[in-house]
Design an enzyme around this catalytic site. Structure first.
Site, short mmCIF file in Angstrom:
data_model
loop_
_atom_site.label_atom_id
_atom_site.label_comp_id
_atom_site.label_asym_id
_atom_site.label_seq_id
_atom_site.Cartn_x
_atom_site.Cartn_y
_atom_site.Cartn_z
N GLU A 66 33.91 26.07 45.58
CA GLU A 66 34.62 25.98 44.31
C GLU A 66 34.32 24.66 43.62
O GLU A 66 34.45 23.60 44.22
CB GLU A 66 36.13 26.08 44.55
CG GLU A 66 36.61 27.48 44.88
CD GLU A 66 36.75 28.35 43.66
OE1 GLU A 66 36.36 27.91 42.57
OE2 GLU A 66 37.24 29.47 43.80
N ILE A 108 37.54 22.93 36.59
CA ILE A 108 38.37 22.36 37.64
C ILE A 108 38.62 23.46 38.67
O ILE A 108 38.48 24.64 38.39
CB ILE A 108 39.70 21.77 37.12
CG1 ILE A 108 40.51 22.82 36.35
CG2 ILE A 108 39.46 20.55 36.26
CD1 ILE A 108 41.86 22.30 35.85
N ASP A 109 38.99 23.04 39.87
CA ASP A 109 39.12 23.96 40.98
C ASP A 109 40.24 24.97 40.78
O ASP A 109 41.19 24.73 40.03
CB ASP A 109 39.38 23.14 42.26
CG ASP A 109 39.46 23.99 43.49
OD1 ASP A 109 38.44 24.63 43.82
OD2 ASP A 109 40.53 24.04 44.11
N LYS A 110 40.13 26.09 41.45
CA LYS A 110 41.13 27.14 41.37
C LYS A 110 42.55 26.61 41.57
O LYS A 110 43.47 26.93 40.81
CB LYS A 110 40.84 28.20 42.44
CG LYS A 110 41.93 29.26 42.61
CD LYS A 110 41.64 30.15 43.80
CE LYS A 110 42.81 31.10 44.05
NZ LYS A 110 42.59 31.93 45.26
#
Length: 348
Positions: A10, A159-161
């Site tokens: 991710e 941006i990450d999950k």
């Protein structure tokens, strides 16, 4: 040509906006007569207008022999012309989906969205639906970013999950190119709030160390202090509030590597609170027994993800040149966990 991001890894914080992907490479023929760069590319690139090409050149997304130049540069035989952007070339279509997006600002060029934790930004293996890009594709369906059956909803960083917070979207080709170059040249201002394990004696500091894929676990990023692997990464931090075993930091990114804040904080012994990937989902400071253990588990339940929020975003408007600044308040889960730690600290 750079490969698309690994679907098993991710993108985080600022995603991989410091990475430029080569979209086009043209080697000028030996018999080519001297011709303006913009005219030359107009003849070589399908579905590209002269205005679009000139915009890309002005935004320094076009290079000749590794150097930026001007639209009136005369191409010469054997010149190597490249067009690079931070997003890999598309390999498939995106299905538009209606969503209740938290849009904080929008005009003809830009859109600022506050992404909730739990939402994947870009479709990838295992996440083809319900992503932010699916929602943006629906919202931007009638704009020039959707053309010839190919939907490009203006994404220039990620941006990450399980990270919440602000993202900027370009709504025109010029805006996308201009924003991409701001990210690449590190002129975008970004700050994150991170709750991390451990005490900080100092009020501020900087973490420097190359960040790259771990040799032991391909889904994790590692820090290589001597720079033998990965890419240079710099994270500046300030202690905003101390709660004993945990500290609230404000982190400012000088670079935007995958998992940069998470990897850097683990590297200096301060993993993000409840970050399962980097060891923050265990009690790192204090005895893992009794009432304290019960309290920490309650904080984990209130904030069931890494404690990271993209709080602010500063950028130059691609058309007006105005400096814009946006902020997003902490989401409920993060704010609840902080309130618990504040109450705990006050009772000690």
């Amino acid at each position: 040509m750079s490969l698309p991001p690994d679907p098993d890894l991710e993108p985080d914080e600022a995603g991989e906006e410091d990475e430029l992907y080569e979209h086009h490479r043209v080697v000028v023929d030996r018999g080519q007569e001297l011709l303006r760069l913009d005219k030359f590319l107009l003849n070589r690139l399908a579905n590209a207008s002269r205005t679009k090409i000139q915009d890309a050149i002005r935004a320094e997304a076009v290079q000749v022999n590794g150097h930026v130049t001007k639209p009136n540069y005369r191409v010469r035989p054997a010149d190597v012309i490249t067009i690079t952007l931070p997003e890999p070339p598309r390999t498939g279509g995106i299905v538009p989906e209606p969503m209740d997006l938290d849009i904080r600002y929008e005009d003809d060029e830009l859109l600022i969205v506050n992404k909730p934790a739990g939402m994947v930004v870009h479709p990838a293996y295992g996440h083809w639906e319900g992503t932010l890009v699916n929602g943006l594709a629906y919202h931007l369906a009638n704009l020039p970013t959707g053309r010839n059956g190919e939907i490009r909803p203006g994404l220039v960083h990620r941006i990450d999950k399980d990270t919440s917070g602000l993202l900027v979207i370009g709504k025109t080709e010029w805006a996308m190119t201009h924003l991409s170059q701001q990210f690449f040249h590190h002129t975008i201002e970004r700050s994150y709030l991170a709750l991390v394990w451990g005490k900080f004696e100092e009020d501020a500091g900087t973490v420097r160390g190359h960040v790259g894929r771990s040799l032991r676990d391909r889904k994790v990023q590692a820090v290589y202090p001597d720079g033998e692997q990965g890419k240079a990464a710099v994270t500046h931090y300030q202690a905003r509030q101390r709660y004993g075993p945990v500290t609230l930091l404000e982190c400012r990114l000088e670079t935007g590597r995958t998992h940069q804040i998470r990897a850097h904080m683990q590297y200096i012994g301060h993993a993000l609170f409840n970050d399962a990937t980097y060891g923050g989902d265990k009690i790192r400071f204090g005895q893992a027994t009794g009432a304290y253990k019960t309290f920490v588990e309650g904080c984990f339940a209130a904030l069931p993800r890494q404690a990271l929020h993209a709080r602010s975003l500063g950028l130059v408007h691609p058309t007006t040149g105005e400096r814009l600044h946006f902020e997003a308040e902490l989401p409920t889960d993060f704010a609840t966990a902080l309130a618990k730690w504040e109450a705990w600290a006050a009772a000690q």
